[in-house]
Design an enzyme around this catalytic site. Structure first.
Site, PDB file in Angstrom:
ATOM      1  N   GLY A  33       0.817  -1.394  -0.225  1.00 55.48           N
ATOM      2  CA  GLY A  33       0.069  -0.023  -0.128  1.00 55.48           C
ATOM      3  C   GLY A  33       0.880   1.209  -0.014  1.00 55.48           C
ATOM      4  O   GLY A  33       0.665   2.298  -0.820  1.00 55.48           O
ATOM      5  N   HIS A  34       1.862   1.176   0.930  1.00 54.50           N
ATOM      6  CA  HIS A  34       2.790   2.436   0.950  1.00 54.50           C
ATOM      7  C   HIS A  34       3.520   2.266  -0.562  1.00 54.50           C
ATOM      8  O   HIS A  34       3.865   3.745  -0.989  1.00 54.50           O
ATOM      9  CB  HIS A  34       3.737   2.206   2.119  1.00 54.50           C
ATOM     10  CG  HIS A  34       3.102   1.886   3.403  1.00 54.50           C
ATOM     11  ND1 HIS A  34       3.514   0.992   3.923  1.00 54.50           N
ATOM     12  CD2 HIS A  34       2.545   2.911   4.065  1.00 54.50           C
ATOM     13  CE1 HIS A  34       2.748   1.243   5.276  1.00 54.50           C
ATOM     14  NE2 HIS A  34       2.218   2.485   5.354  1.00 54.50           N
TER      15      HIS A  34
END
Ligand code: AMP
Length: 276
Positions: A33-34
């Site tokens: 996600g990051h």
């Protein structure tokens, strides 16, 4: 280019280069996600700064600040792989003067939905985000839709306080079975991970319906079957996070929070017109 690790304000000033600067604020324990936010930033800016700071101000007294995962060396590897220019990783002492008094108040949107369960959380989050904006001075900052109320509040802060930073949202990255990626997923036992699938399944079940009442009922039916402790299911207006009435038509966010064992997870799904 070698990755620069800035531990304090002076390092950060030295590391600053030329051209459009993008900031990706994180609490570390970096995952896909990051990475997706970092990739969007890398594609759009000359300089990419990732901040890694577990912000004590946004954790309540009974929350997981001390046991929040800290994987700094692995995080630096991720940042190197993604071509990040600077990691800003200040200590708590560097960020917060012991005599500090002034912070950002999230207002009503900080006190509803997630704010009911986590009083003060959004004030602490907005305070650190504004400090990071002032320290890093980005042109643009990237935030995940995964934390939808956080994103809505950051947009509100930028508008209300005339903060000269463009806000870009990144879609929620999920495991193939639907589980939203979260740094906290690593707390889950195999059985708990299975139970945690109820959150994303419930959101999908809700999103398949038309009309607020049917959407809520379909999602709740899934959540009731699962061995989890539901904090809330909310169908809210995206800009304000106010619950929408059953008569509502228009865009909405279906948001859920639950404890799975001792781990608290949140998820949401943005929906187009939820009217019948
Ligand atoms: P955190 O480190 O959990 O504070 O998150 C840092 C940023 O990454 C926030 O803007 C989050 O919304 C975003 N983020 C966290 N999980 C995901 C995910 N599964 N997909 C996309 N963005 C995410």
């Amino acid at each position: 280019m070698e990755l620069i690790v800035a531990r304090n304000r002076a390092d950060l000033v030295k590391a600053r280069g030329e051209g459009r600067l993008a900031l990706v604020p994180t609490m570390g324990a970096l995952h896909e996600g990051h990475r997706s936010l970092i990739r969007s930033a890398r594609a759009a800016a000359a300089q990419v700064v990732v901040s890694i700071f577990v912000n004590p101000l946004q954790f309540g007294p009974n929350e997981d600040f001390s046991r929040y995962p800290r994987t700094f060396d692995a995080d630096l590897d991720v940042c190197r792989e993604e071509g990040v220019d600077v990691v800003f990783a200040p200590s708590v002492e560097e960020m917060y003067d012991p005599a500090r008094q002034v912070g950002v108040s999230a207002g009503r949107m900080g006190a509803i939905v997630e704010g009911v369960i986590r009083p003060g959380h959004f004030d602490g989050m907005l305070t650190v985000v504004l400090k990071l904006f002032n320290l890093v001075q980005p042109d643009v900052a990237y935030f995940g839709q995964k934390d939808a109320q956080q994103l809505a509040l950051i947009r509100r802060m930028v508008a209300d306080l005339d903060v000269p930073v463009e806000i870009v949202a990144g879609a929620t990255v999920r495991e193939p079975d639907g589980l939203a990626l979260s740094s906290r997923n690593r707390y889950l036992s195999p059985q708990e991970r299975q139970a945690a699938l109820a959150l994303s399944s419930a959101l999908r079940a809700g999103a398949a319906e038309k009309g607020p009442a049917a959407i809520r009922a379909a999602a709740l039916a899934v959540l009731k079957q699962a061995p989890i402790e539901l904090d809330y299911l909310a169908l809210v207006e995206p800009g304000t996070f106010e619950e929408v009435p059953d008569s509502y038509a228009g865009p909405a966010i279906l948001a859920v929070a639950a404890k799975v064992g001792t781990t608290r997870l949140i998820d949401n799904i943005p929906m187009g017109n939820v009217g019948t």
